[in-house]
Design a protein around this motif. Structure first.
Motif, PDB file in Angstrom:
ATOM      1  N   PRO A  34      -2.128  19.108 -14.180  1.00 29.31           N
ATOM      2  CA  PRO A  34      -0.434  18.843 -14.197  1.00 29.31           C
ATOM      3  C   PRO A  34      -0.097  18.037 -15.407  1.00 29.31           C
ATOM      4  N   PHE A  35      -1.316  17.791 -16.081  1.00 25.69           N
ATOM      5  CA  PHE A  35      -0.833  16.808 -17.482  1.00 25.69           C
ATOM      6  C   PHE A  35      -0.870  17.634 -18.888  1.00 25.69           C
ATOM      7  N   ASP A  36      -1.151  19.053 -18.553  1.00 27.49           N
ATOM      8  CA  ASP A  36      -1.119  20.079 -19.659  1.00 27.49           C
ATOM      9  C   ASP A  36      -2.009  19.753 -20.829  1.00 27.49           C
ATOM     10  N   ARG A  37      -3.117  19.197 -20.619  1.00 33.33           N
ATOM     11  CA  ARG A  37      -3.972  18.659 -21.795  1.00 33.33           C
ATOM     12  C   ARG A  37      -4.246  20.037 -22.764  1.00 33.33           C
ATOM     13  N   LEU A  38      -4.581  19.530 -24.089  1.00 32.01           N
ATOM     14  CA  LEU A  38      -4.894  20.678 -24.976  1.00 32.01           C
ATOM     15  C   LEU A  38      -6.313  21.300 -24.416  1.00 32.01           C
ATOM     16  N   VAL A  39      -6.410  22.547 -24.522  1.00 29.96           N
ATOM     17  CA  VAL A  39      -7.747  23.205 -23.796  1.00 29.96           C
ATOM     18  C   VAL A  39      -8.284  24.106 -25.214  1.00 29.96           C
ATOM     19  N   THR A  40      -9.599  23.949 -25.261  1.00 29.78           N
ATOM     20  CA  THR A  40     -10.372  24.573 -26.246  1.00 29.78           C
ATOM     21  C   THR A  40     -11.688  24.808 -25.752  1.00 29.78           C
ATOM     22  N   ILE A  41     -12.450  25.542 -26.357  1.00 27.84           N
ATOM     23  CA  ILE A  41     -13.857  25.962 -25.996  1.00 27.84           C
ATOM     24  C   ILE A  41     -14.714  25.955 -26.940  1.00 27.84           C
ATOM     25  N   HIS A  42     -16.250  25.418 -26.818  1.00 26.55           N
ATOM     26  CA  HIS A  42     -16.855  25.518 -27.760  1.00 26.55           C
ATOM     27  C   HIS A  42     -18.018  26.579 -27.810  1.00 26.55           C
ATOM     28  N   PRO A  43     -18.032  27.189 -29.267  1.00 25.79           N
ATOM     29  CA  PRO A  43     -18.588  28.674 -29.270  1.00 25.79           C
ATOM     30  C   PRO A  43     -20.012  28.678 -29.578  1.00 25.79           C
ATOM     31  N   THR A  44     -20.643  29.800 -29.469  1.00 27.40           N
ATOM     32  CA  THR A  44     -21.834  30.058 -30.461  1.00 27.40           C
ATOM     33  C   THR A  44     -21.446  30.381 -31.802  1.00 27.40           C
ATOM     34  N   SER A  45     -20.236  30.802 -32.046  1.00 32.64           N
ATOM     35  CA  SER A  45     -19.808  31.036 -33.268  1.00 32.64           C
ATOM     36  C   SER A  45     -18.361  30.871 -33.504  1.00 32.64           C
ATOM     37  N   ASN A  46     -17.484  31.385 -32.905  1.00 38.50           N
ATOM     38  CA  ASN A  46     -16.192  31.311 -33.059  1.00 38.50           C
ATOM     39  C   ASN A  46     -15.390  31.055 -31.880  1.00 38.50           C
ATOM     40  N   GLY A  47     -14.661  30.226 -31.533  1.00 34.97           N
ATOM     41  CA  GLY A  47     -13.962  29.833 -30.166  1.00 34.97           C
ATOM     42  C   GLY A  47     -13.074  31.042 -29.566  1.00 34.97           C
ATOM     43  N   HIS A  48     -12.424  31.469 -30.707  1.00 35.04           N
ATOM     44  CA  HIS A  48     -11.338  32.688 -30.111  1.00 35.04           C
ATOM     45  C   HIS A  48     -12.038  33.752 -29.649  1.00 35.04           C
ATOM     46  N   GLU A  49     -13.317  33.933 -29.786  1.00 34.89           N
ATOM     47  CA  GLU A  49     -14.320  34.930 -29.269  1.00 34.89           C
ATOM     48  C   GLU A  49     -14.943  34.819 -28.000  1.00 34.89           C
TER      49      GLU A  49
ATOM     50  N   LEU B  34     -15.167  26.104 -33.947  1.00 35.55           N
ATOM     51  CA  LEU B  34     -16.321  27.055 -34.775  1.00 35.55           C
ATOM     52  C   LEU B  34     -17.626  26.229 -34.594  1.00 35.55           C
ATOM     53  N   GLN B  35     -18.695  26.946 -34.501  1.00 35.36           N
ATOM     54  CA  GLN B  35     -19.898  26.225 -34.671  1.00 35.36           C
ATOM     55  C   GLN B  35     -20.806  27.114 -35.972  1.00 35.36           C
ATOM     56  N   THR B  36     -21.105  26.663 -36.918  1.00 39.28           N
ATOM     57  CA  THR B  36     -21.596  27.526 -38.116  1.00 39.28           C
ATOM     58  C   THR B  36     -22.741  27.076 -38.698  1.00 39.28           C
ATOM     59  N   GLY B  37     -23.560  26.572 -37.970  1.00 38.14           N
ATOM     60  CA  GLY B  37     -25.088  26.452 -38.259  1.00 38.14           C
ATOM     61  C   GLY B  37     -25.596  25.113 -38.538  1.00 38.14           C
ATOM     62  N   HIS B  38     -26.923  25.061 -38.415  1.00 38.04           N
ATOM     63  CA  HIS B  38     -27.675  23.882 -38.830  1.00 38.04           C
ATOM     64  C   HIS B  38     -28.798  24.144 -39.776  1.00 38.04           C
ATOM     65  N   SER B  39     -28.666  24.795 -40.859  1.00 40.82           N
ATOM     66  CA  SER B  39     -29.796  25.049 -41.784  1.00 40.82           C
ATOM     67  C   SER B  39     -29.601  24.289 -42.880  1.00 40.82           C
ATOM     68  N   SER B  40     -28.899  23.412 -43.000  1.00 39.90           N
ATOM     69  CA  SER B  40     -28.661  22.292 -44.230  1.00 39.90           C
ATOM     70  C   SER B  40     -28.174  23.170 -45.388  1.00 39.90           C
ATOM     71  N   TYR B  41     -28.606  23.023 -46.403  1.00 37.82           N
ATOM     72  CA  TYR B  41     -27.746  24.116 -47.688  1.00 37.82           C
ATOM     73  C   TYR B  41     -27.607  25.345 -47.625  1.00 37.82           C
TER      74      TYR B  41
END
Length: 534
Positions: free
Chosen positions: A286-301, A314-321
């Motif tokens: 009822p409060f219409d809070r912002l909605v998102t989703i945490h992805p394997t890569s891109n949330g919109h997918e 987005l999630q874009t990697g954990h491999s440092s440089y």
């Protein structure tokens, strides 16, 4: 009953009638009518025993009237109970109460508070923060205070159904046990009572809880109908707080060794299932809070209909440089779609795999926001799993661990201080109006390597130039081009390592509008700001 704007009030109902299965057999809602005559259905939650509660908040001052509706209409303690809530003006300084929860206004590519004040997302990743490894109150309060001081604004935290373990692994318990019974038939209200204290503490300290419903593979472990009941309880418990809903973590992820369904078939089913859950959250909030989703890569997918989202994670990697260039490309592509605000919500936790330290953290923050992200999420290995000195988290289901630095050390890593300093400097300006201006500098980053710098700003108002050491800026002074002849600029160097500023005063460009910046006094990252005099 009285409360201030945007602060939570709780109404309790005790039933004389005893139910064998109260969680599943009884539904209670409050129909709340605000001073403008708008009525919302606010779900109540089963609080254990024969008790139900609903929580409410509003930015509208005045009298809000409620009357309860119960699936057992014969119960006089739960059906037709009426009352009033008075909302009075908020007079404090907490931005979440003063301005309201984060939202997306219209087609904006950034987030705002409910009253329109721009909201900059600087997140921290406490995925397993409800467990006993982040003890209440001492540990939780200490970490909260540190993040508030450093300037964070969001905490990403999971509602008990965690990654990196099987369901009901003892590492996922809090002081009251687990959120669900072993058969996923009913919730454990005491688990959520303990979590309540942490959610309220974050909100009271001006930190937005970004609540992740569960990790994606719980769709298989618990089933869609259980996930819906889980979300209904979460919305009833915490929807009145200034929260953001994150439908799932790594939503399209299978469990680590699960190859029972072909990949494409799994993705098709998963996107549909999480799309259904997203629709369910919208329908029941009822409060219409912002909605998102945490992805394997891109949330919109991660779901079939991305218009259900207010924020593209987005999630874009954990491999440092080696993750830096792929991150630049992924963030650029997401931003240039111009469909949703963009946040890199998981990337290169500081210290993960004994890598990705503070130079990487600085580069990620500055490059991401200057590419157009409307904020950034930091993370530190040791904090996301909540390693402790006495008991490191241990191995993941794949058989190895990510590093055993305890959170008591990890929260002091310099990257969190440096991204906090960066946020404080960045938000001095109208950052939501910034646009990229590669023509202002030489060696602008081309998106194919880390080489080069970044330039953004508002013509005639401000120019921000990031000169990363990793981008090759460490020896010569550099020109700034196309400076307007009718604008007087003051030059400031911001040191992104220690947060200090050096003011060089009014600059004098040449006849072509070019000005050469002063030589820096250290080989490291630098940020140059040209600020128009009023």
């Amino acid at each position: 009953m009285k409360t201030e704007q945007n602060k939570v009030v709780e109404i309790t109902f005790a039933s004389a009638k005893v139910y064998d299965d109260p969680f599943n057999s009884v539904c209670v809602d409050a129909m709340v009518t605000d001073p403008d005559g708008v009525t919302r259905r606010v779900p109540a939650f089963w609080a254990g025993g024969s008790t139900w509660k609903f929580r409410y908040s509003s930015e509208k001052t005045g009298i809000h009237r409620y009357v309860t509706e119960c699936s057992d209409a014969s119960n006089p303690e739960l059906q037709g109970v009426a009352g009033e809530i008075e909302i009075i003006p908020y007079v404090g300084t907490n931005p979440l109460y003063k301005h309201g929860a984060p939202v997306r206004k219209g087609e904006d590519l950034y987030m705002s508070h409910q009253d329109g004040t721009p909201f900059f997302w600087l997140g921290d990743t406490w995925w397993m923060g409800f467990t006993t490894r982040l003890a209440w109150p001492e540990g939780f309060a200490a970490l909260t205070a540190d993040r508030v001081e450093k300037g964070f604004s969001v905490i990403q935290i999971i509602a008990g159904l965690y990654p990196d373990m099987l369901p009901f692994d003892e590492r996922g318990a809090n002081e009251a046990g687990f959120p669900w019974d072993p058969d996923f038939k009913a919730i454990n209200p005491a688990y959520f009572d303990a979590a309540d204290k942490k959610i309220e503490h974050l909100a009271e300290n001006g930190l937005v809880p970004c609540i992740v419903g569960c990790w994606g593979f719980f769709m298989k472990f618990a089933g869609k109908e259980t996930i819906k009941r889980h979300w209904k309880n979460i919305i009833a418990r915490w929807g009145a707080y200034p929260v953001v809903w994150c439908i799932a973590g790594e939503a399209n992820m299978t469990f680590y060794d699960d190859a029972s369904v072909p990949r494409e078939e799994h993705l098709k089913n998963s996107r549909k299932d999480w799309n259904d859950i997203t629709l369910f959250v919208h329908a029941n909030d009822p409060f219409d809070r912002l909605v998102t989703i945490h992805p394997t890569s891109n949330g919109h997918e991660q779901i079939d209909d991305e218009t259900l989202l207010g924020l593209d994670m987005l999630q874009t990697g954990h491999s440092s440089y080696s993750s830096l260039v792929p991150t630049i490309k992924q963030v650029t592509k997401a931003v240039e779609r111009k469909k949703l605000p963009v946040i890199n919500s998981e990337v290169c936790y500081e210290g993960i795999c004994n890598s990705s330290y503070h130079d990487v953290q600085r580069y990620l923050f500055w490059s991401n926001v200057m590419l157009g992200a409307c904020g950034h999420t930091y993370g530190a290995n040791g904090i996301w799993q909540l390693n402790t000195v006495e008991k490191p988290y241990g191995v993941s289901p794949h058989g190895a661990h990510w590093g055993d630095t305890p959170w008591q050390e990890a929260y002091k890593l310099p990257g969190s201080f440096q991204v906090g300093c960066a946020k404080k400097f960045w938000t001095k300006f109208d950052w939501w109006r910034f646009e990229k201006h590669p023509e202002w500098i030489d060696r602008h980053n081309d998106g194919e390597t880390v080489a080069g710098g970044f330039a953004v700003g508002i013509p005639g108002k401000v120019r921000i130039i990031f000169r990363p050491f990793l981008g090759g800026y460490f020896w010569n002074s550099d020109p700034v081009y196309l400076i307007e002849k009718d604008v007087t600029y003051r030059a400031v160097y911001f040191n992104p390592v220690n947060g200090e500023e050096t003011d060089f005063g009014i600059i004098t460009p040449d006849a072509d509008g070019t000005w050469v910046s002063p030589r820096v006094n250290a080989f490291q990252d630098w940020v140059l700001a040209l600020i128009a005099e009023q």
